[in-house]
Design a protein around this motif. Structure first.
Motif, PDB file in Angstrom:
ATOM      1  N   VAL A 120       2.547 -15.747  -7.400  1.00  0.00           N
ATOM      2  CA  VAL A 120       1.823 -14.835  -6.521  1.00  0.00           C
ATOM      3  C   VAL A 120       2.023 -15.219  -5.066  1.00  0.00           C
ATOM      4  O   VAL A 120       2.276 -14.371  -4.203  1.00  0.00           O
ATOM      5  CB  VAL A 120       0.323 -14.813  -6.902  1.00  0.00           C
ATOM      6  CG1 VAL A 120      -0.492 -14.049  -5.854  1.00  0.00           C
ATOM      7  CG2 VAL A 120       0.132 -14.182  -8.274  1.00  0.00           C
ATOM      8  N   PRO A 144       5.409 -12.139 -10.819  1.00  0.00           N
ATOM      9  CA  PRO A 144       4.185 -11.572 -10.232  1.00  0.00           C
ATOM     10  C   PRO A 144       3.995 -10.092 -10.604  1.00  0.00           C
ATOM     11  O   PRO A 144       4.973  -9.372 -10.831  1.00  0.00           O
ATOM     12  CB  PRO A 144       4.391 -11.747  -8.728  1.00  0.00           C
ATOM     13  CG  PRO A 144       5.871 -11.795  -8.555  1.00  0.00           C
ATOM     14  CD  PRO A 144       6.416 -12.442  -9.802  1.00  0.00           C
ATOM     15  N   TYR A 152      -0.259  -7.927  -4.848  1.00  0.00           N
ATOM     16  CA  TYR A 152      -0.153  -8.815  -5.992  1.00  0.00           C
ATOM     17  C   TYR A 152      -1.519  -8.976  -6.639  1.00  0.00           C
ATOM     18  O   TYR A 152      -2.505  -9.317  -5.970  1.00  0.00           O
ATOM     19  CB  TYR A 152       0.377 -10.188  -5.565  1.00  0.00           C
ATOM     20  CG  TYR A 152       1.825 -10.134  -5.120  1.00  0.00           C
ATOM     21  CD1 TYR A 152       2.834  -9.892  -6.046  1.00  0.00           C
ATOM     22  CD2 TYR A 152       2.158 -10.312  -3.777  1.00  0.00           C
ATOM     23  CE1 TYR A 152       4.152  -9.825  -5.638  1.00  0.00           C
ATOM     24  CE2 TYR A 152       3.483 -10.252  -3.366  1.00  0.00           C
ATOM     25  CZ  TYR A 152       4.472 -10.006  -4.305  1.00  0.00           C
ATOM     26  OH  TYR A 152       5.784  -9.930  -3.894  1.00  0.00           O
TER      27      TYR A 152
END
Length: 416
Positions: A120, A144, A152
């Motif tokens: 992330v 992600p 995200y």
């Protein structure tokens, strides 16, 4: 380098074997190393392909509508298969994590959460190797998750067990190592055989050279000693020089004949003597040899019938001359002059003498080097046999009923 030439040649064979084997072994090891590394890379690529398939497919199954929804993930077959995966917040707004139902290899949740957080924060895929709770090596991939607003919201972390692929890799390594050992052994044997064949001509030439030197030393030792004795006697007794000079000349001529015979034998054995084959009247050739050969008091009679053969005249003359010289020198009884009778008919030259004959047990050995019933080297008779064999004929010896030795040189005749 010490040792005889033969020893050096044997060492050279081992050196060639070592160089050939080492060179091929280096190439073989380099190839084996490349095979092992390539298999390792392929194994890693296969694991990454499996993990990519899982993370990509799961990412598409995650539904986000102000909240993360896993109902599509729960009903997909990926949720019950391997590689296993987990959907984690990874530092994004928290949600209830989802872990696939089947645990293929146990991994600490903290490790998975750390991978999700890295994906992330980086905004990209994170992959590598980690350890499971039991110390197992695992391959991981964290991808992600993006919301429709391009934010995200977490990450999918897939985990693959490397043990099956590592076991297959280990089997390949053992197979490659075992195959290399077998091939190196085979290369060593092949190198030894090939190096032996490569130096065989040199070994044969060396052997011929050593034999020629040994024969030269053997045959010249006695006449050289006699020549020295004559020279010393002539120096000490000037009044006897007139008597000693003819003996010295004859002895020198004998030494020249010995050297010529040795050279002919060496050339025949080496295969460098080229036969000048042509039609030859054998009866005329024998008569010419007898006429040109000093008898030194021996009685030589010749009986011939017209016979034509295909032969090398020069070599055939030498062979007949050797037979005649052998009969005149050794075919006599003590205190008597030599009696030699030569017959030519049907392609066969028969030389009979009235000497002590030949021991039946030594009849074959009389043609060998350094073998003779009369104390000579036997080289002249060995040359006669080689000449006969070179022309497709043969040389035989036996004793006459009334005493004396009989030599028969037989050659193929030309059909009329």
């Amino acid at each position: 380098m010490t040792g005889s030439a033969a020893d050096r040649l044997r060492r050279l064979r081992w050196v060639l074997t070592a160089v050939f084997t080492a060179t091929n072994t280096i190439a073989l090891v380099a190839f084996a190393w490349w095979v092992v590394l390539d298999d390792s890379r392929q194994g890693e690529a296969e694991l990454d392909a499996q993990l990519t398939r899982v993370t990509t497919a799961v990412s598409r199954l995650v539904v986000y509508d102000r909240a993360v929804n896993f109902h599509l993930v729960n009903t997909d077959e990926l949720d019950q298969g391997c590689p296993q995966f987990a959907i984690l917040p990874g530092g994004a707004p928290p949600f209830q994590a989802h872990v696939s139902k089947r645990v293929c290899v146990p991994v600490d949740n903290a490790v998975l959460s750390s991978l999700a957080t890295s994906a992330v924060r980086r905004g990209g895929v994170v992959d590598g190797y980690q350890r499971g709770t039991g110390g197992e090596l695992v391959r991981v991939r964290a991808e992600p998750l993006l919301s429709p607003d391009r934010e995200y919201i977490g990450a999918v972390v897939a985990v693959a067990d490397t043990r099956p692929r590592q076991a297959a890799h280990n089997r390949l390594v053992l197979l490659v190592v075992g195959g290399c050992l077998v091939l190196v052994g085979g290369l060593g044997v092949a190198a030894h055989v090939l190096s032996g064949r490569a130096i065989r001509p040199a070994a044969a030439a060396l052997q011929q050279q050593e034999v020629l030197l040994a024969e030269t030393a053997h045959d010249l030792r006695t006449p050289v000693a006699a020549l020295r004795a004559l020279a010393e006697t002539a120096l000490d007794n000037p009044t006897q020089r007139a008597d000693l000079l003819p003996r010295t000349v004859r002895l020198a001529a004998r030494m020249g004949g010995i050297i010529d015979g040795l050279l002919v034998r060496a050339r025949l054995a080496a295969g460098v003597e080229q036969l000048a084959i042509q039609p030859v009247w054998l009866d005329q050739l024998v008569a010419g040899v007898v006429e040109e050969t000093p008898t030194d008091g021996a009685q030589v009679t010749v009986t011939t019938a017209p016979t034509k053969v295909n032969a090398d005249p020069a070599l055939l003359q030498r062979a007949i001359g050797n037979l005649l010289d052998n009969a005149m020198r050794y075919g006599r009884r003590p205190g008597e002059e030599a009696l030699v009778h030569i017959t030519v008919a049907g392609g066969t030259v028969t030389v009979a003498d009235h000497g002590p004959g030949i021991d039946a047990a030594l009849a074959e050995e009389v043609f060998d080097r350094f073998s003779s019933t009369g104390g000579s080297s036997g080289l002249g008779l060995s040359i006669v046999r080689w000449v006969a064999q070179a022309h497709g004929g043969r040389l035989a010896v036996y004793n006459a009923d009334e005493g004396g030795a009989i030599f028969e040189l037989s050659l193929p005749v030309i059909a009329p």
